[in-house]
Design a protein around this motif. Structure first.
Motif, PDB file in Angstrom:
ATOM      1  N   GLY A 262       0.796  -1.223   0.000  1.00 39.26           N
ATOM      2  CA  GLY A 262       0.000   0.000   0.000  1.00 39.26           C
ATOM      3  C   GLY A 262       0.831   1.276   0.000  1.00 39.26           C
ATOM      4  O   GLY A 262       0.287   2.384   0.016  1.00 39.26           O
ATOM      5  N   ASP A 263       2.155   1.154   0.001  1.00 37.48           N
ATOM      6  CA  ASP A 263       3.016   2.336   0.121  1.00 37.48           C
ATOM      7  C   ASP A 263       3.259   3.078  -1.191  1.00 37.48           C
ATOM      8  O   ASP A 263       3.909   4.114  -1.199  1.00 37.48           O
ATOM      9  N   GLY A 264       2.780   2.522  -2.303  1.00 38.80           N
ATOM     10  CA  GLY A 264       2.923   3.233  -3.574  1.00 38.80           C
ATOM     11  C   GLY A 264       4.326   3.160  -4.160  1.00 38.80           C
ATOM     12  O   GLY A 264       4.787   4.100  -4.811  1.00 38.80           O
ATOM     13  N   MET A 265       5.002   2.040  -3.961  1.00 38.29           N
ATOM     14  CA  MET A 265       6.383   1.931  -4.450  1.00 38.29           C
ATOM     15  C   MET A 265       6.460   1.827  -5.976  1.00 38.29           C
ATOM     16  O   MET A 265       7.405   2.318  -6.594  1.00 38.29           O
ATOM     17  N   GLN A 266       5.460   1.173  -6.588  1.00 33.64           N
ATOM     18  CA  GLN A 266       5.481   1.061  -8.054  1.00 33.64           C
ATOM     19  C   GLN A 266       5.354   2.447  -8.685  1.00 33.64           C
ATOM     20  O   GLN A 266       6.026   2.774  -9.654  1.00 33.64           O
ATOM     21  N   LEU A 267       4.475   3.245  -8.074  1.00 35.47           N
ATOM     22  CA  LEU A 267       4.277   4.603  -8.573  1.00 35.47           C
ATOM     23  C   LEU A 267       5.546   5.430  -8.389  1.00 35.47           C
ATOM     24  O   LEU A 267       5.980   6.155  -9.288  1.00 35.47           O
TER      25      LEU A 267
END
Lengths: 619, 311
Positions: free
Chosen positions: A28-33
Motif C-alpha cells: 500500500g506504500d505506492g512503491m510502483q508509482l
C-alpha cells in the motif's frame, strides 16, 4: 502551479557511470508509482535505463509483513544499460519488512535509506525481526541513512487540511523527492505529472507536492547526505524518445499492425496475471476501432478472436500459462482453418498456478508442441520491452500474410519492465497487405494456395465467396470435408511446409562475433537478451572471445541457424527454464549446446552468467 | 446493411436452392435434423436474407454438420464453442445474420458457459438447439437433458443426474428471446424460427428433435400427431392460456409447467423483450470514442506522454 523546491546546490557532486536503486515498501506504500515516476524523470534526463517491478501476488497482504512487500528496481547509466541490475546500490526501505525482504538484493557496502518512523517494535515483530536491525549489527557494512519520512511528511502537509491518513499516504512522494535530489533528477517532470494526476483534487495535489518538496529539500539541507550523485546522459542515437513498458509497446504494436494493414483489431481476453495490462491498454484505444472483449473464460476469448479473424479482423487473444493450456484446442482449430490470429502468451513461473507474478520462459515447448495432432505454428519472442512493439507488428505481418495463428511469447519481465524507446517514424513502418479474396467469376476454392501456400481470406459479407470451414480435415483446394488417406498426409505436409517457409521471409540469425574467432557462442531468446549482452560485455572486457546471437523467431528458425550453432565449438544457451531451446537446437541441428538454466522466478543476473561463460571457456 | 444494400427485386428471386450447398446431408435416415434443415432452407429466402450476409456456426455433434449443408458462410467449430465463435463474428460485423446450430450436449454440457454468456450479452445470434436428449454422434450416452434413470451405454444402471430445463436455463441467463418448438411440425417450427430471426439480439430456440437411432420416441407425447394435440400447450401471445411474452417470471413458471416432454408441455415463444444488442453496443462505443478522442492517429499515440529529444 506548485512551487519548486527551494535552496541552492551547495553540496559537492560525485560522478558515477551507473546506479541501481531499489524502492521497497508495503503493497500500500505506492512503491510502483514512486519507481515509475523516478524512471520517467531519469529517462527525460537522458540516462539509459532498465527497470524491474517486483510485486507480491497478494493485492494487499497484511500490512507490514514480508510477503506484502512490493519493490521497484531501476538501473540507469551514462552508457548502454541492458538489465535492471544484479544488486542495488541503494535500497529505500519504507518499513522493516521491506528491509528484511530485500537486504540480500543490496550490494555489499551499499546505501540503505530507511523510514525510521516505521521501525517500531510492532513493525519489527511483523517483519520477523527479534531486534532492531538498524542497531543490532545486521546492517554493518552498509551505509545506513535513517530518515523520519512519515513524521516529516505529516508536518509538511499539516497546514493543508488533509487528514492524517492522507498525509501519511503521501510519504512515498517524500521518498521520491529525497532520491530525486540525491541523483539530481529534474523536479518539473514529477510536479507536472502530479498536477495532471491530482489536479481535480486540490488538497491531495498540494499534499503530494508538499511531501515531494519536503523530501527534496531534506536531501539538500540536512547534513545526513554529504553529496549529490551525477550520472551523465548516455550517448544515444538522435531522435525523439519516450519511456515504454512492454505491455504498452505490445499493445501499440498491435494497433500499429491494424493501422498499417487496414485490418481492424479485435482483442478478446480473460483477466490473468501478468497479461491483463494488455487488455487494459488496448481497451483505452477504441478510437482506433479496436474491439476489446473481456470474455467469460480463456477458451471463449480464443474462439471470439478466431471468429473475428474469420470475419476479416486481426483476431488477437492474450493470456499467460494456465490460459494457454485452455486455448490449446482453439489454436489447433486456427491451425486447420488457417486463419490469421495472434496468441500472446505472457509467460509466468511454474506449472499450474505456479508463481503468477514471477518470471519464467517455461512455455516454449508448449507453444511448439502443445496441441494434439501435427499442428505447426510460428512462434516469435520479443527481447526487450520496446522490442515488443516491432515483434507485435512482425507477428501480425506473418499471421496475415500466411493465414496462420502465431504465438507471441512474451514474459512477465518484458511486460512490466520499461526502457527508453527511440520512437519510430510511423510513416516508415511496414505496411501489411491483407489481400482479402474477391470473387473472380469461377468457382471459389477456399483451400487453394498462393505462392506462400497461404489460402484465401474470404470474409462473410462478400457475395459469391460463401464457403464453409471447420475443424474436420479439409480436402486440398476445395476445402470440403475429407477422410481420404493421401489427402490428410498432403494437408499435414502443406501446413508444415507453409510454416517452415516463413524462414525465407525473416532475416538470418545475426551473430555478434567482434574478433571473428570466438570459441563460444552464447545463444539466447526472449527477455534474457539484456543479461546476455551485459555478461558478454564483461567477459569480452576481460579479453575473452565470445560470440552472441539472439533468436527472435523460434519457429521457424532463421535459415542459417544450423550453420551458426554448429560453427562454434561450444554453445551456451541461457534460459529461464530447464533447457527448452537447448532441446530444440540439439534435436534439429545435432549441435552440442549446453544450458545455463535458472528457474527461480527471477531474471538471470549478469554476474552469474558471466561466471558460467568463464567456466565454460576454462572449466 | 444486408437489407439496405439488397436489391429488392433480387431478394425476391432467392429460392431454397440458393441456401442449399452441394454437400449431401449425411444424417441417419429418418433423423429429425432433415426436417429442421428443410425448414430453415425453406424459410430463409422469404425473409430476404442473402446467403453472403449469413453465417452458420456449429459445434460438435450431429447438429454440427448443419453448417455444411447451407450455402452461406459457415464455421464448424470445436465442441461447445460455437456461441463464442459466433460472438466474435457478430461483434466484428454486426450487419451479418449469424446462426448457431448446436445440440443438448454441445450447448448445455461442454459449452454451457458460452451459451449463458452469449445470452446475457444479447449477442445478435440465433441459437438453434437440437434437443434429442442423447449423445448421438458418440453413439448413445446420456445427455444433460436426459431424464433421470436413463439407461445408456455409459449408464447401464440408469443415470442419476437431474436434467436441465433448457428454456428455464435460457430465461435464467437473461435471454431476450426464448422459444421451444418441435422438429416435425413444419408450420410451428417455421413460425418460431421466423420470429427468432426478426428478434434483434440473442434468440434461443429449443427444438425437440427425434433421434430415431439412439433415443427414438423420446418426444412422442408431444410430437405424435394424436397425443401431441392433447399434450402441447401452445403459447400464443395474447391468447388463453392468457399469455404475455414480455413477462419473464410468467415465462419461467410456464417453463416449469412440465418436468420434461413426458407430460403436457408448453411450446412456442416463452419470452421476448427488447434490449440493445452486444454488437451494436460495441460499435456505438467505438463511434463515441472517435467523437471524443478523434480518429486514432499512430503518431499521436506513440508521442503521447513524456518524450525527450536527443541531438
Amino acid at each position: 502551479m506548485a512551487s519548486r523546491p527551494t535552496g541552492s546546490m551547495s553540496k559537492t557532486v560525485e560522478e558515477r557511470d551507473h546506479v541501481v536503486i531499489r524502492f521497497a515498501g508495503d503493497s500500500g506504500d505506492g512503491m510502483q508509482l514512486t519507481g515509475d515516476r523516478f524512471t520517467n524523470a531519469t529517462a527525460i534526463l537522458g540516462n539509459d535505463l532498465a527497470t524491474l517491478p517486483d510485486f507480491p501476488a497478494e493485492i494487499r497482504a497484511p500490512a507490514g509483513t514480508v510477503h506484502g512487500v512490493s519493490a521497484f528496481q531501476i538501473q540507469f547509466a551514462n552508457n548502454d544499460v541492458t538489465t535492471p541490475g544484479d544488486h542495488a546500490d541503494v535500497l529505500v526501505a519504507m518499513n522493516p519488512a521491506a528491509l528484511r525482504a530485500d537486504l540480500d538484493k543490496v550490494a555489499r557496502g551499499g546505501t540503505i535509506i530507511i523510514n525510521e518512523d516505521s521501525f517500531t517494535q510492532r513493525n519489527l515483530e511483523k517483519a520477523g525481526y527479534a531486534s532492531d536491525p538498524a542497531t543490532d549489527g545486521t546492517l554493518d557494512g552498509y551505509q545506513i541513512y535513517p530518515v523520519p519520512m512519515t513524521s516529516i511528511t505529516v508536518r509538511a502537509v499539516e497546514s493543508l487540511g488533509v487528514g492524517k491518513k492522507e498525509a501519511e499516504r503521501s510519504k512515498n512522494m517524500f521518498a521520491l523527492g529525497l532520491v530525486s535530489w540525491m541523483y539530481g533528477r529534474p523536479v518539473d517532470v514529477t510536479l507536472r505529472w502530479l498536477e495532471k494526476k491530482f489536479g481535480g483534487k486540490p488538497e491531495i495535489y498540494e499534499a503530494n507536492v508538499a511531501s515531494f518538496n519536503a523530501g527534496y529539500n531534506f536531501g539538500e539541507t540536512t547534513e545526513l547526505f554529504a553529496h549529490q550523485i551525477h550520472v551523465a546522459a548516455a550517448p544515444v542515437t538522435e531522435g525523439i524518445y519516450r519511456n515504454v513498458a512492454g505491455s504498452q509497446a505490445l499493445a501499440w504494436g498491435l494497433i500499429a499492425a491494424s493501422v498499417r494493414s487496414g485490418v481492424p483489431l479485435f482483442y478478446a481476453s480473460y483477466p490473468i496475471t501478468p497479461a491483463s495490462d494488455l487488455l487494459h491498454e488496448l481497451s483505452k484505444h477504441k478510437n482506433f476501432g479496436v474491439v476489446t472483449i473481456q470474455a467469460e473464460d480463456e477458451i471463449a476469448a480464443a474462439n471470439m478472436a478466431l471468429g473475428a479473424a474469420f470475419t476479416g479482423h486481426l483476431g488477437v487473444t492474450g493470456t499467460s500459462g494456465p490460459g494457454i493450456d485452455l486455448k490449446a484446442e482453439t489454436i489447433g482449430l486456427a491451425v486447420i482453418t488457417e486463419l490469421p490470429m495472434i496468441l500472446v502468451d505472457v509467460m509466468r513461473a511454474g506449472p499450474s498456478t505456479g508463481m503468477p507474478t514471477k518470471n519464467e520462459q517455461g512455455d516454449l515447448l508448449h507453444a511448439m508442441f502443445g496441441r494434439h495432432g501435427e499442428s505447426p505454428i510460428p512462434i516469435v519472442a520479443p527481447s526487450s520491452p520496446a522490442d515488443c512493439f516491432s515483434v507485435a507488428l512482425e507477428a501480425a505481418r506473418v499471421a496475415i500474410r500466411y493465414r496462420t495463428p502465431v504465438i507471441l511469447l512474451s514474459d512477465s519481465f518484458l511486460q512490466n519492465s520499461s526502457e527508453p524507446w527511440l520512437l519510430p517514424d510511423v510513416d516508415a513502418l511496414p505496411t501489411i497487405d491483407p489481400r482479402f479474396a474477391t470473387p473472380n467469376g469461377s468457382d471459389f476454392l477456399p483451400y487453394a494456395r498462393d505462392e506462400r501456400l497461404a489460402r484465401p481470406w474470404a470474409i462473410p459479407g462478400t457475395p459469391g465467396l460463401e464457403h464453409r470451414i471447420g475443424g474436420l480435415e479439409r480436402e486440398d483446394r476445395t476445402g470440403d470435408i475429407s477422410y481420404e488417406a493421401e489427402n490428410h498426409e498432403r494437408m499435414t505436409q502443406i501446413r508444415r511446409e507453409k510454416v517452415d517457409g516463413i524462414a525465407a521471409d525473416i532475416p538470418p540469425l545475426e551473430v555478434d562475433d567482434p574478433t571473428g574467432d570466438a570459441e563460444l557462442l552464447v545463444l539466447g531468446w526472449g527477455s534474457t537478451a539484456g543479461t546476455i549482452r551485459a555478461a558478454v560485455q564483461r567477459v569480452r572486457g576481460a579479453g575473452e572471445r565470445v560470440a552472441t546471437a539472439h533468436l527472435r523467431w523460434l519457429n521457424p528458425m532463421p535459415t542459417n541457424t544450423g550453420e551458426v550453432v554448429t560453427k562454434y565449438r561450444r554453445v551456451l544457451i541461457p534460459e529461464l527454464n530447464s533447457g527448452q531451446l537447448t532441446m530444440l537446437i540439439r534435436a534439429r541441428f545435432l549441435a552440442d549446446a549446453k544450458t545455463f538454466s535458472k528457474v527461480q522466478g527471477l531474471p538471470i543476473w549478469a554476474d552469474e552468467l558471466e561466471d558460467a561463460i568463464v567456466r565454460m571457456l576454462h572449466g | 446493411m444486408a437489407e439496405e444494400n439488397g436489391d429488392v427485386s433480387g431478394v425476391a428471386t432467392l429460392t431454397k436452392k440458393d441456401f442449399t450447398s452441394d454437400q449431401e446431408p449425411r444424417w441417419c435416415p429418418g433423423c429429425g435434423d432433415y426436417a429442421i434443415l428443410a425448414a430453415v432452407q425453406g424459410f430463409m429466402p422469404e425473409l430476404g436474407i442473402e446467403p453472403h450476409n449469413t453465417v452458420f456456426i456449429s459445434g460438435i455433434g450431429c447438429s454440427g454438420r448443419f453448417t455444411y449443408y447451407m450455402d452461406t458462410y459457415g464455421f464448424h467449430g470445436i465442441h461447445g464453442r460455437a456461441p463464442a465463435i459466433a460472438t466474435g463474428v457478430a461483434t466484428a460485423n454486426p450487419d451479418l445474420h449469424v446462426w448457431v446450430v448446436t445440440g443438448d450436449g454441445d450447448a448445455l454440457s461442454i459449452g454451457g458457459n458460452h451459451l449463458i454468456h452469449a445470452l446475457r450479452r444479447n449477442v445478435n445470434i440465433k441459437i438453434l438447439m437440437f434437443n434429442n436428449q442423447i449423445y448421438g454422434l458418440t453413439k448413445g450416452q446420456y445427455s444433460p437433458t436426459s431424464e433421470e434413470g436413463k439407461v445408456t451405454k455409459s449408464t447401464p444402471f440408469g443415470s442419476v443426474d437431474h436434467p436441465f430445463n433448457p428454456v428455464a436455463l435460457a430465461l435464467g441467463a437473461e435471454a431476450t428471446f426464448v422459444a421451444r418448438t418441435v422438429d416435425n411440425d413444419r408450420k410451428h417450427l417455421t413460425d418460431v424460427l421466423r420470429q427468432a430471426t426478426e428478434h434483434p439480439g440473442s434468440a434461443f430456440v429449443e427444438i425437440y428433435q427425434n433421434c430415431n437411432v439412439f433415443n427414438d420416441g423420446a418426444f412422442d407425447l408431444i410430437r405424435d400427431k394424436q397425443q401431441g394435440l392433447h399434450n402441447q400447450i401452445r403459447l400464443v401471445d395474447g391468447e388463453p392460456i392468457v399469455f404475455d411474452e414480455g413477462t419473464r417470471c410468467l415465462a419461467f413458471a410456464l417453463a416449469h409447467l412440465s418436468h420434461g416432454p413426458t407430460e403436457p408441455t408448453c411450446i412456442g415463444v416463452f419470452h421476448e423483450e427488447d434490449r440493445s444488442t452486444y454488437g451494436e453496443a460495441v460499435r456505438s462505443q467505438l463511434e463515441r470514442a472517435v467523437e471524443r478522442l478523434g480518429p486514432g492517429d499512430l503518431k499521436t499515440l506513440l508521442h503521447g506522454g513524456d518524450t525527450w529529444t536527443v541531438g
